[in-house]
Design a protein around this motif. Sequence first.
Motif, PDB file in Angstrom:
ATOM      1  N   LEU A 264       0.837  -1.202   0.000  1.00  0.00           N
ATOM      2  CA  LEU A 264       0.000   0.000   0.000  1.00  0.00           C
ATOM      3  C   LEU A 264       0.870   1.249   0.000  1.00  0.00           C
ATOM      4  O   LEU A 264       1.833   1.347   0.764  1.00  0.00           O
ATOM      5  CB  LEU A 264      -0.902   0.030   1.236  1.00  0.00           C
ATOM      6  CG  LEU A 264      -1.992  -1.027   1.340  1.00  0.00           C
ATOM      7  CD1 LEU A 264      -2.757  -0.854   2.657  1.00  0.00           C
ATOM      8  CD2 LEU A 264      -2.953  -0.954   0.172  1.00  0.00           C
ATOM      9  N   ASP A 265       0.512   2.183  -0.845  1.00  0.00           N
ATOM     10  CA  ASP A 265       1.081   3.530  -0.825  1.00  0.00           C
ATOM     11  C   ASP A 265       0.119   4.379   0.003  1.00  0.00           C
ATOM     12  O   ASP A 265      -1.031   4.588  -0.383  1.00  0.00           O
ATOM     13  CB  ASP A 265       1.193   4.040  -2.269  1.00  0.00           C
ATOM     14  CG  ASP A 265       1.701   5.476  -2.340  1.00  0.00           C
ATOM     15  OD1 ASP A 265       2.330   5.939  -1.381  1.00  0.00           O
ATOM     16  OD2 ASP A 265       1.441   6.134  -3.367  1.00  0.00           O
ATOM     17  N   GLY A 410      -3.934  -1.207  -8.211  1.00  0.00           N
ATOM     18  CA  GLY A 410      -4.383   0.101  -8.672  1.00  0.00           C
ATOM     19  C   GLY A 410      -5.567   0.654  -7.908  1.00  0.00           C
ATOM     20  O   GLY A 410      -5.891   1.849  -8.049  1.00  0.00           O
ATOM     21  N   ASP A 411      -6.262  -0.175  -7.101  1.00  0.00           N
ATOM     22  CA  ASP A 411      -7.389   0.326  -6.307  1.00  0.00           C
ATOM     23  C   ASP A 411      -6.924   1.389  -5.323  1.00  0.00           C
ATOM     24  O   ASP A 411      -5.807   1.324  -4.787  1.00  0.00           O
ATOM     25  CB  ASP A 411      -8.052  -0.815  -5.527  1.00  0.00           C
ATOM     26  CG  ASP A 411      -8.991  -1.643  -6.385  1.00  0.00           C
ATOM     27  OD1 ASP A 411      -9.156  -1.289  -7.572  1.00  0.00           O
ATOM     28  OD2 ASP A 411      -9.536  -2.634  -5.873  1.00  0.00           O
ATOM     29  N   LEU A 412      -7.811   2.343  -5.058  1.00  0.00           N
ATOM     30  CA  LEU A 412      -7.526   3.412  -4.096  1.00  0.00           C
ATOM     31  C   LEU A 412      -8.624   3.433  -3.044  1.00  0.00           C
ATOM     32  O   LEU A 412      -9.812   3.426  -3.380  1.00  0.00           O
ATOM     33  CB  LEU A 412      -7.433   4.760  -4.804  1.00  0.00           C
ATOM     34  CG  LEU A 412      -7.032   5.971  -3.949  1.00  0.00           C
ATOM     35  CD1 LEU A 412      -6.172   6.935  -4.759  1.00  0.00           C
ATOM     36  CD2 LEU A 412      -8.266   6.730  -3.435  1.00  0.00           C
ATOM     37  N   LEU A 413      -8.213   3.430  -1.776  1.00  0.00           N
ATOM     38  CA  LEU A 413      -9.138   3.457  -0.640  1.00  0.00           C
ATOM     39  C   LEU A 413      -9.012   4.800   0.053  1.00  0.00           C
ATOM     40  O   LEU A 413      -7.902   5.270   0.327  1.00  0.00           O
ATOM     41  CB  LEU A 413      -8.788   2.332   0.333  1.00  0.00           C
ATOM     42  CG  LEU A 413      -9.832   1.942   1.379  1.00  0.00           C
ATOM     43  CD1 LEU A 413     -11.022   1.258   0.715  1.00  0.00           C
ATOM     44  CD2 LEU A 413      -9.211   1.005   2.418  1.00  0.00           C
ATOM     45  N   LEU A 414     -10.146   5.448   0.336  1.00  0.00           N
ATOM     46  CA  LEU A 414     -10.145   6.764   1.000  1.00  0.00           C
ATOM     47  C   LEU A 414     -10.975   6.685   2.269  1.00  0.00           C
ATOM     48  O   LEU A 414     -12.154   6.311   2.240  1.00  0.00           O
ATOM     49  CB  LEU A 414     -10.705   7.834   0.052  1.00  0.00           C
ATOM     50  CG  LEU A 414     -10.618   9.291   0.537  1.00  0.00           C
ATOM     51  CD1 LEU A 414     -10.511  10.239  -0.668  1.00  0.00           C
ATOM     52  CD2 LEU A 414     -11.829   9.711   1.379  1.00  0.00           C
ATOM     53  N   LEU A 415     -10.358   7.021   3.393  1.00  0.00           N
ATOM     54  CA  LEU A 415     -11.035   7.123   4.695  1.00  0.00           C
ATOM     55  C   LEU A 415     -11.035   8.583   5.114  1.00  0.00           C
ATOM     56  O   LEU A 415     -10.055   9.294   4.895  1.00  0.00           O
ATOM     57  CB  LEU A 415     -10.313   6.289   5.762  1.00  0.00           C
ATOM     58  CG  LEU A 415      -9.901   4.854   5.412  1.00  0.00           C
ATOM     59  CD1 LEU A 415      -9.204   4.204   6.607  1.00  0.00           C
ATOM     60  CD2 LEU A 415     -11.095   4.040   4.990  1.00  0.00           C
ATOM     61  N   LEU A 469      -7.343   9.990   4.880  1.00  0.00           N
ATOM     62  CA  LEU A 469      -6.269   9.018   4.691  1.00  0.00           C
ATOM     63  C   LEU A 469      -6.530   8.277   3.389  1.00  0.00           C
ATOM     64  O   LEU A 469      -7.660   7.839   3.123  1.00  0.00           O
ATOM     65  CB  LEU A 469      -6.214   8.036   5.856  1.00  0.00           C
ATOM     66  CG  LEU A 469      -5.100   6.965   5.841  1.00  0.00           C
ATOM     67  CD1 LEU A 469      -4.679   6.632   7.259  1.00  0.00           C
ATOM     68  CD2 LEU A 469      -5.543   5.685   5.127  1.00  0.00           C
ATOM     69  N   ILE A 470      -5.497   8.145   2.573  1.00  0.00           N
ATOM     70  CA  ILE A 470      -5.613   7.472   1.277  1.00  0.00           C
ATOM     71  C   ILE A 470      -4.570   6.362   1.195  1.00  0.00           C
ATOM     72  O   ILE A 470      -3.415   6.557   1.564  1.00  0.00           O
ATOM     73  CB  ILE A 470      -5.427   8.476   0.114  1.00  0.00           C
ATOM     74  CG1 ILE A 470      -6.667   9.380   0.018  1.00  0.00           C
ATOM     75  CG2 ILE A 470      -5.192   7.761  -1.209  1.00  0.00           C
ATOM     76  CD1 ILE A 470      -6.580  10.442  -1.059  1.00  0.00           C
ATOM     77  N   ALA A 471      -5.023   5.204   0.736  1.00  0.00           N
ATOM     78  CA  ALA A 471      -4.127   4.051   0.537  1.00  0.00           C
ATOM     79  C   ALA A 471      -4.378   3.491  -0.857  1.00  0.00           C
ATOM     80  O   ALA A 471      -5.526   3.209  -1.203  1.00  0.00           O
ATOM     81  CB  ALA A 471      -4.368   2.976   1.586  1.00  0.00           C
ATOM     82  N   ARG A 472      -3.315   3.344  -1.644  1.00  0.00           N
ATOM     83  CA  ARG A 472      -3.466   2.817  -2.993  1.00  0.00           C
ATOM     84  C   ARG A 472      -2.637   1.532  -3.135  1.00  0.00           C
ATOM     85  O   ARG A 472      -1.477   1.484  -2.710  1.00  0.00           O
ATOM     86  CB  ARG A 472      -3.023   3.837  -4.036  1.00  0.00           C
ATOM     87  CG  ARG A 472      -3.280   3.349  -5.460  1.00  0.00           C
ATOM     88  CD  ARG A 472      -3.433   4.482  -6.459  1.00  0.00           C
ATOM     89  NE  ARG A 472      -2.238   5.282  -6.604  1.00  0.00           N
ATOM     90  CZ  ARG A 472      -2.171   6.321  -7.437  1.00  0.00           C
ATOM     91  NH1 ARG A 472      -3.240   6.690  -8.143  1.00  0.00           N
ATOM     92  NH2 ARG A 472      -1.058   7.009  -7.537  1.00  0.00           N
ATOM     93  N   VAL A 473      -3.254   0.503  -3.717  1.00  0.00           N
ATOM     94  CA  VAL A 473      -2.608  -0.782  -3.890  1.00  0.00           C
ATOM     95  C   VAL A 473      -1.633  -0.690  -5.058  1.00  0.00           C
ATOM     96  O   VAL A 473      -1.998  -0.237  -6.159  1.00  0.00           O
ATOM     97  CB  VAL A 473      -3.640  -1.893  -4.148  1.00  0.00           C
ATOM     98  CG1 VAL A 473      -2.940  -3.247  -4.244  1.00  0.00           C
ATOM     99  CG2 VAL A 473      -4.700  -1.912  -3.042  1.00  0.00           C
TER     100      VAL A 473
END
Length: 475
Positions: A264-265, A410-415, A469-473
């Motif tokens: 994760l980035d 490439g998925d991006l998760l935003l909390l 907070l952002i996490a990108r695979v």
Amino acid sequence: MPSHVSADRPAAQPPGRGSVEALISQTRRLRGDVDAVRRDTRGDGSDPRDRWQRALYDLALHQLNDLDEHLAQLRDGPAPPAPDPETGPAGRSAPADLPHGALLSRVGSAEWNLLTDEASWSGELYQILGRDPAAPALTLDELPALVLDDDRPGLTAMVTACLVDAQPIDGEFRVQRSDGHVRTVHMMGEPVLGGDGSTASMWAVLRDVSELRRSQRTVRETRDSMPGRRRGERAARTAAEPREAAPAPGRGALRMPRRGPGVLDVAARHLPSGSGSLPGGDWYDALDLSDGDTLLSVGDLTGHGVAVASGMTMLLGAVRGMAMAGAQPGQLMTMLNQLLDATVQPALGSAVCCRYRPETRALSWAQAGHPAPLLFRDGTGCVLSAPDGVLLGATSGAGYGQAEVTLEPGDLLLLHTDGLLPGHSAADSLDRLLGLSPRFGAAPTAQDCVGAVIEEFGESEREDEACVLIARVSE
């Protein structure tokens, strides 16, 4: 207690002994950690900031001692009833009275039957109120005789609202004990309805919070002795330090874990309120766990000020400790709710916690009255379907669901927390966040994605603080 139906919820089943033992162990470990830090605090007491720090550590230890005692009482079950004045003691006697100034942390209970005008007190309540265990329990009409004059109207109002309007009781008053000492008592209770729907009795739990209030006064007094600017800077630093577990602006992003598949980035940002008010309880966090998983979380403890910042730090520490011990998100939320429910000061909080396994890219998550994570994939954003979960501290014994989703490269998760868009509804905030999908797709890093959020929503002039907070695979 009688077998009437509670006015607002059915009686909760007691927790399993093993789960309570685990909470006791966690509480004692945390207490040991806090005490170790307190003892390492340097200073000769001449600096107001050092005195304030030590007072705050002492208060935290008082609260953890209290939590330990309450969990032990929950594990061991209720004490035997107080002795009947005519038949003598029943079972073991009430615990010996503690010396003045000791922390009275065991809880007493009482029930007042309105149909028979009878009162029933536990042995602990006799001790807390300084009454002879052989004396009859005081009725609701007699109870105000123990209360200081200034506090009687408040007690009367609470009891009346409970009996007439079926409102729960949650308040404090001071009592004059027979030994001459004045103690502060916190009382929580509910009406109990009979079969015809009328109020048949009232039950309550009462505890002596005098020493905790004394510790809180010490914290306030030492804080107020600090120069205003230093106090404001220190309060802001106290609130900011836990949030810096994830990268702050200019420090680059994190790779979690540092190597391997499914990395994760991660990048995050705390946005303060534009009013310059005291700090609130918003947090974000990203942490590599011992089993190789990654913890991502954001949350918000209601209120503002140093006490809220301290509570937020406690909550974030509990999240980290339980996740490191292997707790899954749904179980973790359940234990956080129990923790807030057991604190002396009522508190409400919201949170979302995610546990990510890089080998399989599996994401497990749970929420407590908090905005669900957003998932961006192939140029489109959506809101993840949220499992059940009420606000932390809102309901005793609440259960929390858990959801699972498999992420793709490439998925991006935003909390985020809910103060992100000032002056707009949650729906407007959501639409604008989902509308950032093209910009996220073009951004090379998670840090650039956070920058796009800041450009869209602004960095200041908001009524309340916020976190994103952002996490990108990795692809």
